[in-house]
Motif scaffolding. Structure first.
Motif, PDB file in Angstrom:
ATOM      1  N   LEU A  28       0.848  -1.188   0.000  1.00 31.39           N
ATOM      2  CA  LEU A  28       0.000   0.000   0.000  1.00 31.39           C
ATOM      3  C   LEU A  28       0.886   1.241   0.000  1.00 31.39           C
ATOM      4  CD1 LEU A  28      -2.891   1.091   0.159  1.00 31.39           C
ATOM      5  CD2 LEU A  28      -2.709   0.998   2.635  1.00 31.39           C
ATOM      6  N   TRP A  29       0.736   2.078  -1.012  1.00 34.58           N
ATOM      7  CA  TRP A  29       1.612   3.240  -1.169  1.00 34.58           C
ATOM      8  C   TRP A  29       1.021   4.489  -0.528  1.00 34.58           C
ATOM      9  CZ3 TRP A  29       6.271   1.991  -2.647  1.00 34.58           C
ATOM     10  CH2 TRP A  29       7.203   3.005  -2.906  1.00 34.58           C
ATOM     11  N   GLY A  67       2.923   1.425   3.254  1.00 36.54           N
ATOM     12  CA  GLY A  67       4.033   0.536   3.568  1.00 36.54           C
ATOM     13  C   GLY A  67       3.586  -0.844   4.014  1.00 36.54           C
ATOM     14  N   GLN A  68       2.262  -1.028   4.229  1.00 33.62           N
ATOM     15  CA  GLN A  68       1.722  -2.305   4.675  1.00 33.62           C
ATOM     16  C   GLN A  68       1.475  -3.226   3.476  1.00 33.62           C
ATOM     17  OE1 GLN A  68       0.767  -3.562   7.861  1.00 33.62           O
ATOM     18  NE2 GLN A  68       0.444  -5.429   6.672  1.00 33.62           N
ATOM     19  N   ALA A  69       1.806  -4.518   3.636  1.00 29.62           N
ATOM     20  CA  ALA A  69       1.484  -5.499   2.603  1.00 29.62           C
ATOM     21  C   ALA A  69      -0.019  -5.766   2.623  1.00 29.62           C
ATOM     22  CB  ALA A  69       2.250  -6.789   2.837  1.00 29.62           C
ATOM     23  N   VAL A  70      -0.659  -5.661   1.454  1.00 27.86           N
ATOM     24  CA  VAL A  70      -2.088  -5.907   1.339  1.00 27.86           C
ATOM     25  C   VAL A  70      -2.340  -6.911   0.211  1.00 27.86           C
ATOM     26  CG1 VAL A  70      -2.767  -3.647   2.225  1.00 27.86           C
ATOM     27  CG2 VAL A  70      -2.386  -3.931  -0.222  1.00 27.86           C
ATOM     28  N   ARG A  71      -3.508  -7.478   0.235  1.00 29.16           N
ATOM     29  CA  ARG A  71      -3.927  -8.394  -0.819  1.00 29.16           C
ATOM     30  C   ARG A  71      -4.904  -7.661  -1.710  1.00 29.16           C
ATOM     31  NH1 ARG A  71      -1.149 -12.907  -2.277  1.00 29.16           N
ATOM     32  NH2 ARG A  71      -2.502 -14.398  -3.357  1.00 29.16           N
ATOM     33  N   ILE A  72      -4.619  -7.671  -3.023  1.00 26.17           N
ATOM     34  CA  ILE A  72      -5.525  -7.026  -3.967  1.00 26.17           C
ATOM     35  C   ILE A  72      -6.125  -8.105  -4.864  1.00 26.17           C
ATOM     36  CG2 ILE A  72      -4.351  -4.796  -3.930  1.00 26.17           C
ATOM     37  CD1 ILE A  72      -3.036  -5.534  -6.583  1.00 26.17           C
ATOM     38  N   ALA A  73      -7.371  -7.903  -5.254  1.00 25.61           N
ATOM     39  CA  ALA A  73      -8.094  -8.876  -6.074  1.00 25.61           C
ATOM     40  C   ALA A  73      -8.509  -8.235  -7.384  1.00 25.61           C
ATOM     41  CB  ALA A  73      -9.311  -9.408  -5.324  1.00 25.61           C
ATOM     42  N   PRO A 103       8.224   7.232   4.706  1.00 26.83           N
ATOM     43  CA  PRO A 103       7.261   7.638   5.740  1.00 26.83           C
ATOM     44  C   PRO A 103       7.263   9.150   5.929  1.00 26.83           C
ATOM     45  CG  PRO A 103       9.204   6.639   6.740  1.00 26.83           C
ATOM     46  CD  PRO A 103       9.332   6.427   5.259  1.00 26.83           C
ATOM     47  N   SER A 104       6.083   9.698   6.149  1.00 23.08           N
ATOM     48  CA  SER A 104       5.981  11.132   6.383  1.00 23.08           C
ATOM     49  C   SER A 104       6.443  11.466   7.796  1.00 23.08           C
ATOM     50  CB  SER A 104       4.535  11.597   6.189  1.00 23.08           C
ATOM     51  OG  SER A 104       3.674  10.908   7.074  1.00 23.08           O
TER      52      SER A 104
END
Length: 336
Positions: A28-29, A67-73, A103-104
């Motif tokens: 996630l950007w 920065g978190q790993a996410v699952r996209i479908a 990171p901000s």
């Protein structure tokens, strides 16, 4: 006879395609909250991919952070529709550049402590600020304690533990009937500062925060105040209204003079152009009181006269103010 086998097979295939969801990991950007979308990067690509929020998201979940790993479908049946469906298992590696967003810098803030407190022992017109932790420009600092040295405002008889006070400040009271806010703040050099406001009577006024400082809090000071107690910390000004009736009884022989004074919520005498209507009644005991009611006129007090009854009696005289939306109550106790 015409058969519908091909049509049934085609319908089943279309239904299965729409229900199918090809998924993959992404990082996630950033989140574009107003558009209800976010941008992600996937394995082997530096391109930002637009992914939508699920329709049942009322708010962004705690885990959905840059920065978190996410699952996209990739939802079947809707061309180009990509949706974030939950946690990812791994952060993908891009072709070039960083794998995660920079990171901000977090906002400047007081993280812990730095509270306004009354002096525990021998209180007077002084307060102290506790030590704590603060963040400036992304760096966390410890707010240091002041030393107990010659000429210091911190005294041994104040009951403040060593290392607890980041600053001790003397407070001056405004003139009678006036109020003032004093602002306490923390500078980037970790120095606690007091900024005195302007005195006011009917329109609230607060001092401005010095540039670059972090606000610690305001202290409301009342006119004629002589002691700052724990109950005074965090008090917020409101328009003075009748709150109580203070009484003073003077023995003049067989008659007593009872002065009833109307006080506001800050303990100050309060007046009104129409005067306050006060009523007096004997709640316990005997004797008589005059007048039964009266008006304070341009002042805040009214004097009643109590004529003694049976010797040895404890007399309780109740005095009330009921005027429009205002109500106040007081008692005078007389032992004959």
């Amino acid at each position: 006879m015409r058969t519908y086998g091909k049509r049934l097979i085609r319908g089943a295939a279309d239904k299965a395609t729409k229900q199918a969801a090809e998924s993959r990991d992404a990082v996630l950007w950033d989140i574009l909250l107003t558009e209800q979308v976010c941008r992600c990067k996937i394995q082997g690509s530096s391109e930002l991919i637009i992914a939508r929020f699920p329709q049942n998201w009322a708010t962004v979940p705690e885990w959905a952070k840059p920065g978190q790993a996410v699952r996209i479908a990739h939802r079947g049946g809707i061309r180009g529709y990509i949706e974030v469906v939950g946690f990812g298992r791994a952060i993908p590696t891009p072709v070039s550049g960083s794998a995660t967003p920079t990171p901000s810098t977090p906002d400047n803030a007081i993280l812990e402590g730095c509270l306004i407190k009354a002096i525990p022992q021998n209180p007077g017109m002084s307060v102290y600020i506790t030590t704590g932790r603060a963040r400036f420009n992304g760096v966390e600092y410890t707010v240091p304690a002041v030393a107990m040295a010659a000429g210091s405002a911190l005294k041994m008889n104040m009951g403040i533990a060593m290392g607890e006070a980041a600053g001790v400040f003397s407070i001056s009271a405004p003139s009678a009937g006036q109020f003032r806010y004093d602002l306490f703040s923390l500078s980037p050099s970790l120095v606690v500062t007091k900024t005195a406001g302007a005195a006011f009577t009917t329109v609230e006024s607060k001092p401005a925060l010095p540039s670059g400082h972090l606000p610690i809090g305001y202290l409301l000071v009342r006119g004629g105040q002589t002691v700052i107690a724990a109950a005074d910390i965090g008090q917020i000004w409101s328009v003075p209204v009748p709150a109580s009736i203070a009484t003073t009884a003077t023995d003049n022989g067989i008659a007593w003079s009872i002065v009833a004074s109307v006080k506001d919520q800050y303990g100050n005498a309060i007046t009104t152009s129409l005067g306050w209507n006060l009523a007096a009644a004997i709640a316990s005991g005997d004797g008589s009181i005059t007048p039964a009611s009266g008006n304070t006129g341009s002042g805040s007090s009214l004097t009643f006269t109590y004529t003694e009854g049976t010797a040895g009696t404890l007399v309780i005289i109740e005095i009330t103010l009921t005027q429009g939306e205002y109500y106040a109550y007081g008692q005078a106790l007389i032992k004959l």
